[in-house]
Write a protein that holds these residues in place. Structure first.
Motif, PDB file in Angstrom:
ATOM      1  N   HIS A  80       0.834  -1.207   0.000  1.00  0.00           N
ATOM      2  CA  HIS A  80       0.000   0.000   0.000  1.00  0.00           C
ATOM      3  C   HIS A  80       0.865   1.251   0.000  1.00  0.00           C
ATOM      4  O   HIS A  80       1.945   1.279   0.593  1.00  0.00           O
ATOM      5  CB  HIS A  80      -1.003   0.004   1.150  1.00  0.00           C
ATOM      6  CG  HIS A  80      -0.415   0.056   2.535  1.00  0.00           C
ATOM      7  ND1 HIS A  80      -0.053   1.241   3.140  1.00  0.00           N
ATOM      8  CD2 HIS A  80      -0.151  -0.918   3.432  1.00  0.00           C
ATOM      9  CE1 HIS A  80       0.404   0.978   4.359  1.00  0.00           C
ATOM     10  NE2 HIS A  80       0.370  -0.329   4.561  1.00  0.00           N
TER      11      HIS A  80
ATOM     12  N   ASP B 128       6.036   1.375   6.924  1.00  0.00           N
ATOM     13  CA  ASP B 128       4.638   0.983   6.700  1.00  0.00           C
ATOM     14  C   ASP B 128       4.061   1.766   5.538  1.00  0.00           C
ATOM     15  O   ASP B 128       3.479   2.811   5.736  1.00  0.00           O
ATOM     16  CB  ASP B 128       3.837   1.225   7.991  1.00  0.00           C
ATOM     17  CG  ASP B 128       2.428   0.698   7.916  1.00  0.00           C
ATOM     18  OD1 ASP B 128       2.117  -0.013   6.958  1.00  0.00           O
ATOM     19  OD2 ASP B 128       1.629   1.015   8.808  1.00  0.00           O
ATOM     20  N   MET B 129       4.206   1.222   4.297  1.00  0.00           N
ATOM     21  CA  MET B 129       5.050   0.106   3.992  1.00  0.00           C
ATOM     22  C   MET B 129       5.779   0.312   2.670  1.00  0.00           C
ATOM     23  O   MET B 129       5.781  -0.536   1.796  1.00  0.00           O
ATOM     24  CB  MET B 129       4.226  -1.196   3.946  1.00  0.00           C
ATOM     25  CG  MET B 129       3.128  -1.208   2.881  1.00  0.00           C
ATOM     26  SD  MET B 129       2.492  -2.905   2.558  1.00  0.00           S
ATOM     27  CE  MET B 129       3.852  -3.688   1.698  1.00  0.00           C
TER      28      MET B 129
ATOM     29  N   GLU C 257      -5.323   1.181   2.415  1.00  0.00           N
ATOM     30  CA  GLU C 257      -5.075   0.064   3.331  1.00  0.00           C
ATOM     31  C   GLU C 257      -5.263   0.482   4.768  1.00  0.00           C
ATOM     32  O   GLU C 257      -5.689  -0.297   5.611  1.00  0.00           O
ATOM     33  CB  GLU C 257      -3.663  -0.483   3.118  1.00  0.00           C
ATOM     34  CG  GLU C 257      -3.394  -1.808   3.823  1.00  0.00           C
ATOM     35  CD  GLU C 257      -3.012  -1.704   5.291  1.00  0.00           C
ATOM     36  OE1 GLU C 257      -3.133  -2.695   6.015  1.00  0.00           O
ATOM     37  OE2 GLU C 257      -2.606  -0.605   5.742  1.00  0.00           O
ATOM     38  N   GLU C 258      -4.930   1.744   5.073  1.00  0.00           N
ATOM     39  CA  GLU C 258      -4.920   2.204   6.465  1.00  0.00           C
ATOM     40  C   GLU C 258      -6.301   2.532   7.016  1.00  0.00           C
ATOM     41  O   GLU C 258      -6.430   2.862   8.189  1.00  0.00           O
ATOM     42  CB  GLU C 258      -4.015   3.438   6.608  1.00  0.00           C
ATOM     43  CG  GLU C 258      -2.535   3.177   6.302  1.00  0.00           C
ATOM     44  CD  GLU C 258      -1.822   2.376   7.392  1.00  0.00           C
ATOM     45  OE1 GLU C 258      -2.478   1.972   8.360  1.00  0.00           O
ATOM     46  OE2 GLU C 258      -0.616   2.156   7.257  1.00  0.00           O
TER      47      GLU C 258
ATOM     48  N   GLU D  89       4.398  -6.277   4.516  1.00  0.00           N
ATOM     49  CA  GLU D  89       4.167  -5.355   5.641  1.00  0.00           C
ATOM     50  C   GLU D  89       5.291  -5.568   6.663  1.00  0.00           C
ATOM     51  O   GLU D  89       5.833  -6.670   6.777  1.00  0.00           O
ATOM     52  CB  GLU D  89       2.809  -5.641   6.293  1.00  0.00           C
ATOM     53  CG  GLU D  89       1.602  -5.264   5.450  1.00  0.00           C
ATOM     54  CD  GLU D  89       1.149  -3.816   5.662  1.00  0.00           C
ATOM     55  OE1 GLU D  89       1.923  -3.004   6.215  1.00  0.00           O
ATOM     56  OE2 GLU D  89       0.012  -3.512   5.259  1.00  0.00           O
TER      57      GLU D  89
HETATM   58 ZN    ZN Z   1       0.790  -1.177   6.457  1.00  0.00          ZN
END
Ligand code: ZN
Length: 430
Positions: free
Chosen positions: A103, A136-137, A170-171, A194
């Protein structure tokens, strides 16, 4: 795979490692927080194009994915949320296909004065790169790309279709990864680097996000007794949610993969807003909650329990009873996922392939770990019957201040990924 090929792939990663670190630094300079991922995604699309991959960039639309399992609700539609996929086409297609996913979105930086250096001006010191999103990431995302490049530099390409994905969301929802599926990208396995310290994630929890909106009765503070303070009213609701957290983490509820965790399901009051003026009783308050759930825990039932717990606190207050707070779900409605329980031959095969790759690079046995966070692995794992391996570099302070990633760890992960691709997809000569 013979030793000669293993060595060539590892050497190829070494040869370009300085270039890989510069690439990571440039990518981490793009402040790709939610809604601002466009420049980073343009950069990724250009880089994939330059490397000869057929590249697909598109804007996510809620209406395309809202009906799919795993969708998380969002308020309104997306404004320029762009996904990027680079496609490798194999001539022979004799191997197993692969999704290499990462991501691009990063979480907010928080108060700048708490960082030792600006979060979007990455710096390298004592073998670490510092900056928001380096761990991240973005380091994992870049490792995927340079692992593919190492194959090419060694005179090979994967003998199966490979989809390199750089996704948004993604977050907060996972809807970026979900949109890749809707777009037609399927494969026999997925790898997501990740940053979990070179361990394979065997289980991940689920996450629910919700907002609680309270309304008060605004009056001047001089007659505060006749008003109703919406901010203060949030406190018993939060206390009640804390008792739910305690109950869900209790021994009766523990999950086989989380036996050795003291407190796997964390409740977080992540954000709170309310009121307008120091001398006015606040007419409104809104707080945002993140709650973990176990793999296998039903989301609808979890929601019902959360709502019942809030109701219980509400019913104790005469004003709230007649002015009930509103609960709004937006963001994660994410189930947990256990790779360890993935009942498919390909899952065992993919794990064994990664174990071999990890051993060839590090000389160590691959550790398996259950994590108390979620990742996009739940989409392939739960809804597409595709084993999803989460395995990435060592990083510290992700979501905190002075986030950093260990560069030697990034090198090892890139080498392992290159060997994994070779083992899983097979190789064909360029
Ligand atoms: Zn992540």
């Amino acid at each position: 795979m013979d030793n000669d090929v293993t060595k060539r792939l590892m050497d190829a990663v070494d040869t370009r490692f300085d270039e890989q670190v510069s690439f990571l630094s440039e990518l981490a300079g793009h402040p790709s927080t939610r809604g601002n991922e466009q420049s980073a995604q343009r950069f990724m699309a250009e880089q994939l194009n330059d490397r000869g991959y057929e590249t697909d960039s598109w804007e996510i639309k809620v209406s395309d994915i809202a009906h799919l399992p795993g969708f998380s609700p969002v308020l309104g539609d997306y404004d320029h949320a762009i996904n990027v996929v680079g496609k490798h086409h194999s001539r022979s297609r004799r191997g197993q296909s692969l999704i290499l996913n990462g991501h691009i979105d990063v979480v907010p930086v928080g108060p700048l004065e708490m960082w030792d250096s600006p979060p979007f001006e990455p710096r390298t010191e004592d073998g670490f790169m510092y900056g928001r999103g380096v761990g991240d990431m973005k380091a994992g995302l870049v490792a995927n790309l340079f692992a593919l490049t190492a194959l090419k530099d060694s005179g090979y390409q994967p003998a199966a279709e490979v989809y390199f994905q750089s996704v948004v969301e993604e977050e907060c929802t996972g809807n970026g990864m979900l949109a890749c599926f809707q777009r037609g990208y399927r494969a026999d396995a997925a790898l997501i680097p990740e940053p979990f310290a070179e361990q394979l994630v065997s289980a991940q929890i689920g996450v629910i996000w919700f907002q609680v909106h309270l309304k008060g009765k605004p009056v001047h503070v001089l007659e505060a007794g006749s008003g109703f303070n919406a901010i203060e009213a949030s406190l018993p609701l939060i206390a009640s949610l804390k008792t739910l957290e305690k109950r869900w983490n209790g021994p009766r509820h523990c999950h086989p993969h989380y036996d050795d965790h003291d407190h796997p399901l964390n409740l977080n009051i992540g954000k709170i807003q309310g009121g307008d003026w120091a001398s006015s009783v606040p007419a409104w308050c809104c707080f945002d909650v993140r709650m973990g759930i176990y793999p296998g825990q039903d989301i609808d039932q979890a929601r019902a329990e959360i709502e019942a717990c809030i109701d219980e606190a509400v019913d104790k207050d005469v004003y709230l009873r007649n002015n009930r707070p509103q609960i709004i779900y937006h963001g994660f409605l994410a189930e947990g996922y256990c790779l360890a329980d993935h009942n498919k031959r390909e899952a065992r095969l993919a794990i064994a392939t990664l174990e071999n790759a990890h051993f060839a690079v590090t000389g160590d046995t691959l550790k398996h770990a259950a994590i108390t966070a979620t990742t996009d692995a739940r989409f392939p794992g739960l809804y597409w019957d595709t084993p999803a391996l989460v395995y990435g570099p060592a990083a510290d302070s992700i979501h905190g201040f002075n986030e950093r990633v260990e560069l030697e760890s990034v090198r090892r992960i890139t080498q392992s990924i290159a060997l994994f691709i070779a083992g899983w997809c097979g190789l064909e000569k360029l």
